[in-house]
Design an enzyme around this catalytic site. Structure first.
Site, PDB file in Angstrom:
ATOM      1  N   CYS A 271       0.813  -1.224   0.000  1.00 35.65           N
ATOM      2  CA  CYS A 271       0.000   0.000   0.000  1.00 35.65           C
ATOM      3  C   CYS A 271       0.843   1.269   0.000  1.00 35.65           C
ATOM      4  O   CYS A 271       0.329   2.355  -0.247  1.00 35.65           O
ATOM      5  CB  CYS A 271      -0.939  -0.009   1.198  1.00 35.65           C
ATOM      6  SG  CYS A 271      -2.036  -1.423   1.181  1.00 35.65           S
TER       7      CYS A 271
ATOM      8  N   HIS B 286      -3.289   7.261   2.412  1.00 35.36           N
ATOM      9  CA  HIS B 286      -3.667   5.951   1.883  1.00 35.36           C
ATOM     10  C   HIS B 286      -5.037   5.587   2.462  1.00 35.36           C
ATOM     11  O   HIS B 286      -5.294   5.790   3.646  1.00 35.36           O
ATOM     12  CB  HIS B 286      -2.615   4.910   2.276  1.00 35.36           C
ATOM     13  CG  HIS B 286      -3.070   3.503   2.045  1.00 35.36           C
ATOM     14  ND1 HIS B 286      -3.573   3.089   0.838  1.00 35.36           N
ATOM     15  CD2 HIS B 286      -3.131   2.424   2.869  1.00 35.36           C
ATOM     16  CE1 HIS B 286      -3.919   1.818   0.931  1.00 35.36           C
ATOM     17  NE2 HIS B 286      -3.659   1.388   2.156  1.00 35.36           N
TER      18      HIS B 286
ATOM     19  N   ASN C 288      -9.942  -0.317  -0.041  1.00 32.04           N
ATOM     20  CA  ASN C 288      -8.487  -0.178  -0.034  1.00 32.04           C
ATOM     21  C   ASN C 288      -7.947  -0.707  -1.360  1.00 32.04           C
ATOM     22  O   ASN C 288      -7.983  -1.904  -1.612  1.00 32.04           O
ATOM     23  CB  ASN C 288      -7.940  -0.975   1.151  1.00 32.04           C
ATOM     24  CG  ASN C 288      -6.430  -0.911   1.268  1.00 32.04           C
ATOM     25  OD1 ASN C 288      -5.740  -0.450   0.360  1.00 32.04           O
ATOM     26  ND2 ASN C 288      -5.908  -1.393   2.382  1.00 32.04           N
TER      27      ASN C 288
HETATM   28  O1  UT7 Z   1      -3.547  -1.033   3.669  1.00 30.97           O
HETATM   29  C1  UT7 Z   1      -2.598  -1.730   4.394  1.00 30.97           C
HETATM   30  C2  UT7 Z   1      -2.715  -1.483   5.817  1.00 30.97           C
HETATM   31  N1  UT7 Z   1      -3.959  -2.026   6.303  1.00 30.97           N
HETATM   32  C3  UT7 Z   1      -4.494  -1.511   7.359  1.00 30.97           C
HETATM   33  O2  UT7 Z   1      -3.966  -0.554   7.876  1.00 30.97           O
HETATM   34  C4  UT7 Z   1      -5.711  -2.160   7.902  1.00 30.97           C
HETATM   35  C5  UT7 Z   1      -5.673  -2.120   9.384  1.00 30.97           C
HETATM   36  N2  UT7 Z   1      -6.758  -2.786  10.064  1.00 30.97           N
HETATM   37  C6  UT7 Z   1      -8.047  -2.443  10.014  1.00 30.97           C
HETATM   38  O3  UT7 Z   1      -8.441  -1.620   9.227  1.00 30.97           O
HETATM   39  C7  UT7 Z   1      -8.982  -3.056  11.052  1.00 30.97           C
HETATM   40  O4  UT7 Z   1      -8.204  -3.719  12.009  1.00 30.97           O
HETATM   41  C8  UT7 Z   1      -9.999  -4.053  10.452  1.00 30.97           C
HETATM   42  C9  UT7 Z   1     -11.059  -3.283   9.669  1.00 30.97           C
HETATM   43  C10 UT7 Z   1      -9.313  -5.051   9.554  1.00 30.97           C
HETATM   44  C11 UT7 Z   1     -10.718  -4.809  11.565  1.00 30.97           C
HETATM   45  O5  UT7 Z   1     -11.310  -3.925  12.489  1.00 30.97           O
HETATM   46  P1  UT7 Z   1     -11.090  -4.121  14.059  1.00 30.97           P
HETATM   47  O6  UT7 Z   1     -11.872  -3.079  14.732  1.00 30.97           O
HETATM   48  O7  UT7 Z   1      -9.611  -4.149  14.299  1.00 30.97           O
HETATM   49  O8  UT7 Z   1     -11.787  -5.506  14.320  1.00 30.97           O
HETATM   50  P2  UT7 Z   1     -11.149  -6.877  14.868  1.00 30.97           P
HETATM   51  O9  UT7 Z   1     -10.217  -7.459  13.865  1.00 30.97           O
HETATM   52  O10 UT7 Z   1     -10.637  -6.646  16.242  1.00 30.97           O
HETATM   53  O11 UT7 Z   1     -12.436  -7.774  14.927  1.00 30.97           O
HETATM   54  C12 UT7 Z   1     -13.549  -7.448  15.746  1.00 30.97           C
HETATM   55  C13 UT7 Z   1     -14.646  -8.462  15.535  1.00 30.97           C
HETATM   56  C14 UT7 Z   1     -14.161  -9.910  15.605  1.00 30.97           C
HETATM   57  O12 UT7 Z   1     -15.169 -10.663  16.264  1.00 30.97           O
HETATM   58  P3  UT7 Z   1     -15.037 -11.022  17.832  1.00 30.97           P
HETATM   59  O13 UT7 Z   1     -13.741 -11.783  17.946  1.00 30.97           O
HETATM   60  O14 UT7 Z   1     -14.993  -9.700  18.536  1.00 30.97           O
HETATM   61  O15 UT7 Z   1     -16.256 -11.827  18.084  1.00 30.97           O
HETATM   62  C15 UT7 Z   1     -14.110 -10.346  14.175  1.00 30.97           C
HETATM   63  O16 UT7 Z   1     -14.271 -11.726  14.005  1.00 30.97           O
HETATM   64  O17 UT7 Z   1     -15.231  -8.319  14.233  1.00 30.97           O
HETATM   65  C16 UT7 Z   1     -15.254  -9.601  13.563  1.00 30.97           C
HETATM   66  N3  UT7 Z   1     -15.132  -9.409  12.129  1.00 30.97           N
HETATM   67  C17 UT7 Z   1     -16.199  -9.214  11.325  1.00 30.97           C
HETATM   68  N4  UT7 Z   1     -17.510  -9.176  11.549  1.00 30.97           N
HETATM   69  C18 UT7 Z   1     -18.337  -8.955  10.497  1.00 30.97           C
HETATM   70  C19 UT7 Z   1     -14.009  -9.347  11.386  1.00 30.97           C
HETATM   71  N5  UT7 Z   1     -14.309  -9.127  10.092  1.00 30.97           N
HETATM   72  C20 UT7 Z   1     -15.665  -9.052  10.028  1.00 30.97           C
HETATM   73  C21 UT7 Z   1     -16.561  -8.821   8.980  1.00 30.97           C
HETATM   74  N6  UT7 Z   1     -17.874  -8.769   9.258  1.00 30.97           N
HETATM   75  N7  UT7 Z   1     -16.153  -8.624   7.703  1.00 30.97           N
END
Ligand code: UT7
Length: 334
Positions: free
Chosen positions: A117, A258, A288
């Site tokens: 990215c 980004h 993204n």
């Molecule tokens: O471009 C390169 C660099 N990339 C980035 O900088 C991306 C960085 N990361 C992010 O943008 C975020 O971390 C994400 C959008 C990927 C995830 O958001 P988060 O607030 O960090 O959520 P999490 O990974 O801590 O997950 C929270 C919950 C989990 O469920 P439990 O364990 O709390 O029950 C996941 O299983 O959300 C769940 N989850 C989803 N639920 C519905 C993860 N993906 C999904 C989904 N739909 N698509």
């Protein structure tokens, strides 16, 4: 005495594939929902290329627009560099060679870089260096991704986040320091190489039945860990580049980050006290798009008539590697 020369961003162009994929479309494929995606990322829809479209097809369309707007013919281009993590072909030929051929640019260096990215900021760093070294006068740089080709459509942690697209720019020479690429800084830390990774089908885990069964050919991400490092790193990086150049946020017309996640963009913008109207947001429309996201966002500003020749932009990017970087430049297109 010879006049000093500088590198400048002379044009911008972009292409987004026609096929719109909404969050509701993804609800039918994986266990997710529009509310979660919008709340956690800001993304409402993204574009996916057609099956018969490759990264070079998107890149060529964006490049043609950038060349047209710069009034530079393919013959006048001295070098083509493409940043991508979803090249047309595994290993070779490079996507840049395919694009150069599509444009009729023959007999000039063309190569790809892999900086995920952060690809577009790395491209600016390279193009500026080649111009200042007087190795080239006109460099076509392109960030392009058919990232849908490396998405695991069974993995809700990643497949809802990304989209396809391309953005291109012409970097040329100027004698006007006021219209130049002022600074580009790029960095990496391979300690976190497994945060964003396509583990399979390289020399570490060559293509095999087992690799494919474990779906290791697809992009994996430790989202939450990446998120935390991204916010901290980007804030520090932007503070550093501004201080190095004795500038502050009031000297910047637009902040073009980004587009990975609206929450990352907002957190960085708020920490740096950037007025919300200066912060460019396209993640809601395109998701993204990795190396394409910054040039696509600059193109959006351009097409909306919000930037003119002389507008000063601050860019920042963060991605797999890990890699990151920022840039301050004055737009010198028309
Ligand atoms: O471009 C390169 C660099 N990339 C980035 O900088 C991306 C960085 N990361 C992010 O943008 C975020 O971390 C994400 C959008 C990927 C995830 O958001 P988060 O607030 O960090 O959520 P999490 O990974 O801590 O997950 C929270 C919950 C989990 O469920 P439990 O364990 O709390 O029950 C996941 O299983 O959300 C769940 N989850 C989803 N639920 C519905 C993860 N993906 C999904 C989904 N739909 N698509």
């Amino acid at each position: 005495m010879e006049k000093p020369i500088y590198a400048s961003l002379k044009s911008i162009g972009a292409y987004a594939p026609e096929r719109i994929v909404t969050n509701y479309d993804l609800e039918k494929i994986v266990d997710t929902n529009d509310e979660w995606i919008v709340k956690r990322t800001g993304i409402k829809e993204r574009r996916f290329a057609q099956d018969n479209e490759a990264t070079s097809d998107l890149a060529t369309k964006a490049a043609k627009i950038a060349l047209d707007r710069a009034k530079v013919t393919p013959k006048e281009v001295d070098m083509v560099i493409v940043a991508t993590i979803s090249p047309d072909f595994f290993c070779m030929p490079s996507t840049a060679c395919v694009v150069a051929n599509n444009l009729g640019i023959i007999g000039k260096p063309a190569f790809d870089i892999s900086a995920a990215c952060s690809g577009f900021v790395y491209l600016l760093f390279l193009a500026k260096s080649f111009i200042l070294a007087k190795a080239c006068k006109n460099i076509l740089i392109i960030g392009a991704e058919k990232i849908s080709s490396i998405l695991d459509m069974q993995d809700r942690n990643t497949c809802v986040l990304f989209g396809d697209g391309a953005g291109a720019a012409l970097v040329g020479v100027t004698e006007n320091k006021e219209k130049s690429i002022i600074e580009v800084q790029v960095s990496s830390n391979g300690e976190y190489q497994d945060f964003l990774i396509t583990p399979g089908c390289g020399s570490r885990y060559p293509t095999s039945k087992e690799v494919l069964e474990k779906r290791l050919q697809f992009l994996k991400m430790k989202g939450n860990e990446t998120f935390k490092i991204a916010v901290k790193t980007l804030i520090n990086d932007v503070v550093e580049i501004l201080e190095k150049n004795h500038l502050n946020i009031n000297d910047i017309d637009f902040f073009v980050p980004h587009q990975a996640n609206k929450r990352i963009i907002t957190a960085v913008g708020e920490a740096l006290n950037i007025a919300p109207e200066k912060v460019v947001l396209t993640v809601q429309k395109y998701g993204n798009t990795s190396a394409a996201s910054i040039p696509m966002a600059i193109n959006e500003l351009y097409e909306e008539g919000r930037i003119q020749n002389g507008s000063r932009l601050l860019l920042d990017a963060f991605g797999g590697g890990l890699t990151w970087g920022s840039a301050i430049l004055t737009f010198n297109g028309n």
